[in-house]
Write a protein that holds these residues in place. Structure first.
Motif, PDB file in Angstrom:
ATOM      1  N   GLN A  94       1.908  22.920 -23.452  1.00  0.00           N
ATOM      2  CA  GLN A  94       1.107  22.144 -24.410  1.00  0.00           C
ATOM      3  C   GLN A  94       1.260  20.661 -24.087  1.00  0.00           C
ATOM      4  OE1 GLN A  94       2.258  21.610 -28.495  1.00  0.00           O
ATOM      5  NE2 GLN A  94       0.239  22.215 -29.225  1.00  0.00           N
ATOM      6  N   GLU A 122      -2.230  16.702 -25.927  1.00  0.00           N
ATOM      7  CA  GLU A 122      -2.108  15.575 -26.854  1.00  0.00           C
ATOM      8  C   GLU A 122      -1.204  14.483 -26.284  1.00  0.00           C
ATOM      9  OE1 GLU A 122      -1.620  14.987 -31.673  1.00  0.00           O
ATOM     10  OE2 GLU A 122      -0.609  16.661 -30.689  1.00  0.00           O
ATOM     11  N   ARG A 139     -12.607  12.622 -28.898  1.00  0.00           N
ATOM     12  CA  ARG A 139     -12.789  13.921 -29.530  1.00  0.00           C
ATOM     13  C   ARG A 139     -13.550  13.770 -30.833  1.00  0.00           C
ATOM     14  NH1 ARG A 139      -8.103  15.245 -31.267  1.00  0.00           N
ATOM     15  NH2 ARG A 139      -6.674  13.915 -30.126  1.00  0.00           N
ATOM     16  N   LEU A 191      -7.321  17.709 -33.704  1.00  0.00           N
ATOM     17  CA  LEU A 191      -6.716  18.996 -33.413  1.00  0.00           C
ATOM     18  C   LEU A 191      -6.175  19.630 -34.689  1.00  0.00           C
ATOM     19  CD1 LEU A 191      -4.766  18.029 -30.163  1.00  0.00           C
ATOM     20  CD2 LEU A 191      -6.932  19.265 -30.320  1.00  0.00           C
ATOM     21  N   ALA A 226      -5.600  27.288 -22.801  1.00  0.00           N
ATOM     22  CA  ALA A 226      -6.756  26.800 -23.563  1.00  0.00           C
ATOM     23  C   ALA A 226      -6.504  26.891 -25.060  1.00  0.00           C
ATOM     24  CB  ALA A 226      -7.999  27.603 -23.178  1.00  0.00           C
ATOM     25  N   LEU A 227      -5.928  27.988 -25.515  1.00  0.00           N
ATOM     26  CA  LEU A 227      -5.650  28.152 -26.946  1.00  0.00           C
ATOM     27  C   LEU A 227      -4.541  27.218 -27.402  1.00  0.00           C
ATOM     28  CD1 LEU A 227      -5.763  32.057 -27.286  1.00  0.00           C
ATOM     29  CD2 LEU A 227      -7.490  30.417 -28.053  1.00  0.00           C
ATOM     30  N   ASN A 287      -3.459  24.354 -26.206  1.00  0.00           N
ATOM     31  CA  ASN A 287      -3.747  22.927 -26.187  1.00  0.00           C
ATOM     32  C   ASN A 287      -4.828  22.521 -27.177  1.00  0.00           C
ATOM     33  OD1 ASN A 287      -2.228  21.325 -23.950  1.00  0.00           O
ATOM     34  ND2 ASN A 287      -2.663  23.322 -23.054  1.00  0.00           N
ATOM     35  N   GLN A 288      -5.278  23.457 -28.006  1.00  0.00           N
ATOM     36  CA  GLN A 288      -6.159  23.112 -29.111  1.00  0.00           C
ATOM     37  C   GLN A 288      -5.383  22.779 -30.375  1.00  0.00           C
ATOM     38  OE1 GLN A 288      -9.037  26.215 -29.735  1.00  0.00           O
ATOM     39  NE2 GLN A 288      -9.845  26.089 -27.652  1.00  0.00           N
TER      40      GLN A 288
END
Length: 375
Positions: free
Chosen positions: A186, A189, A211, A215, A319-320, A322-323
């Protein structure tokens, strides 16, 4: 202590290469931990070797003694393994290499006001390298290393070096606190903040994409999936270098147990032994159960298919993960590690926790693109 020179067999050369790669990693970790935080370098007007002749420190703790010895013991062990089939006096070479590395690190600390070079640290580091080398020599003399070679030949394919290095490093990467259990990689951010700080007061700051939405914390279902994928990836990585179903099942169970143990140890180091399993809530338990089910279903995959599915699982996991943002509670945990007594673990586990998934991604891509990787 010495061992006679012997012809280097194919498996011995492979073992030596693996030991050399892990030794390089240990050296990088030692350099990072010794020179952290890498800022405010200055000449303090004293010789960098002045600490060699200084009085012994009056105050020291068992933790300091242990970490200085244990920090260099793996390096001495791996260097002795690497030197064993190539040179005489492998333990002496490991001792010399470890001592010179420690001397360089302590000397460079003379230019860092936040670090204090110590002749005791030098002696303990050198002792650790010697003890690690002696351990490798003893295992060789008692035949344990030869048994390990035969075990490796029975369980793993000849080209398993990269996968084995990644699998050995995976539990170590889990020691650094993760925002989601088994959630390595991760970095979005933190990377965004670091780039913004780097571009501050420059016209390039406006080039950064903005963005539209902040998040959001992961919902339990997504957290469950992240845990399942995080535990499944090392199992699939192992399947890519193991062929028999029984061996795959045993190794998958070993990796899941290692993930549980490393995560529990991380929580115990951060919050105390009484909170070692506080992170093991219902979504995490279901995630581990799902990973075990998926690992069993994948037992009969071909090695090449295991690589392909591991690659897909890794991309989805990153992908999941880092959201989600890092919570304030998690940030406080990081501060404990980065500024407290775990500062020497920081270089080892923090960078591994960030980099391990991306190193695995590169390895899987290279393996999948290689012709004949299924053989």
């Amino acid at each position: 202590m010495s061992t006679p020179l012997a012809p280097v067999s194919a498996h011995s050369a492979e073992q030596g290469s693996t030991a050399f790669l892990l030794a390089l990693f240990c050296i990088g970790v030692i350099v990072y931990a010794s020179l952290y935080p890498f800022n405010e370098w200055r000449d303090q007007g004293i010789s960098p070797l002045h600490f060699l002749f200084a009085a012994l420190p009056k105050y020291w703790t068992g933790f300091d003694v242990g970490i200085n010895i244990l920090g260099y013991a793996p390096l001495g062990f791996l260097l002795a393994l690497f030197f064993m089939r190539r040179f005489a006096w492998p333990v002496s070479l490991a001792l010399l290499t470890g001592g010179l590395l420690s001397l360089c690190m302590e000397s460079l600390q003379s230019y860092l006001p936040s670090r204090v070079p110590s002749n005791v640290d030098l002696m303990l580091n050198t002792l650790g390298a010697w003890l690690g080398g002696c351990c490798a020599w003893l295992l060789q003399k008692t035949g344990v290393l030869d048994q390990l070679k035969r075990f490796r030949a029975r369980w793993f394919s000849f080209d398993a070096r990269g996968a084995l290095v990644l699998l050995v490093l995976w539990p170590v990467a889990l020691l650094f606190p993760a925002p989601v259990p088994l959630g390595l990689g991760q970095v979005f951010e933190r990377l965004e903040v670091a780039v913004a700080e780097f571009l501050e007061d420059t016209p390039f700051l406006v080039w950064m994409p903005m963005r539209n939405l902040d998040l959001r914390p992961l919902v339990p279902g997504v957290e469950l999936l992240c845990v399942a994928l995080g535990a499944l990836i090392p199992c699939l990585l192992a399947y890519s270098v193991i062929t028999t179903v029984r061996q795959r099942a045993a190794f998958a169970l070993l990796m899941l147990c290692a993930g549980l143990a490393a995560s529990g140890l991380s929580a115990a180091l951060s919050f105390g032994p009484t909170h070692a399993w506080a992170w093991l809530d219902l979504p995490v338990q279901i995630g581990f159960g799902l990973s075990l089910l998926l690992a069993l279903l994948a037992l009969r995959l071909s090695r090449r298919m295991a690589v392909a599915i591991a690659l897909l699982a890794l991309v989805t996991h990153l992908a999941l993960l880092n959201q989600a943002p890092a919570s304030a509670y998690f940030a406080q945990t990081l501060q404990t590690w980065e500024q407290g007594r775990f500062i020497r673990f920081n270089g080892l586990a923090q960078w591994l926790g960030w980099a391990w998934p991306f190193l695995a991604l590169l390895y899987l891509l290279a393996r999948l693109s290689r012709r004949g990787s299924a053989r």
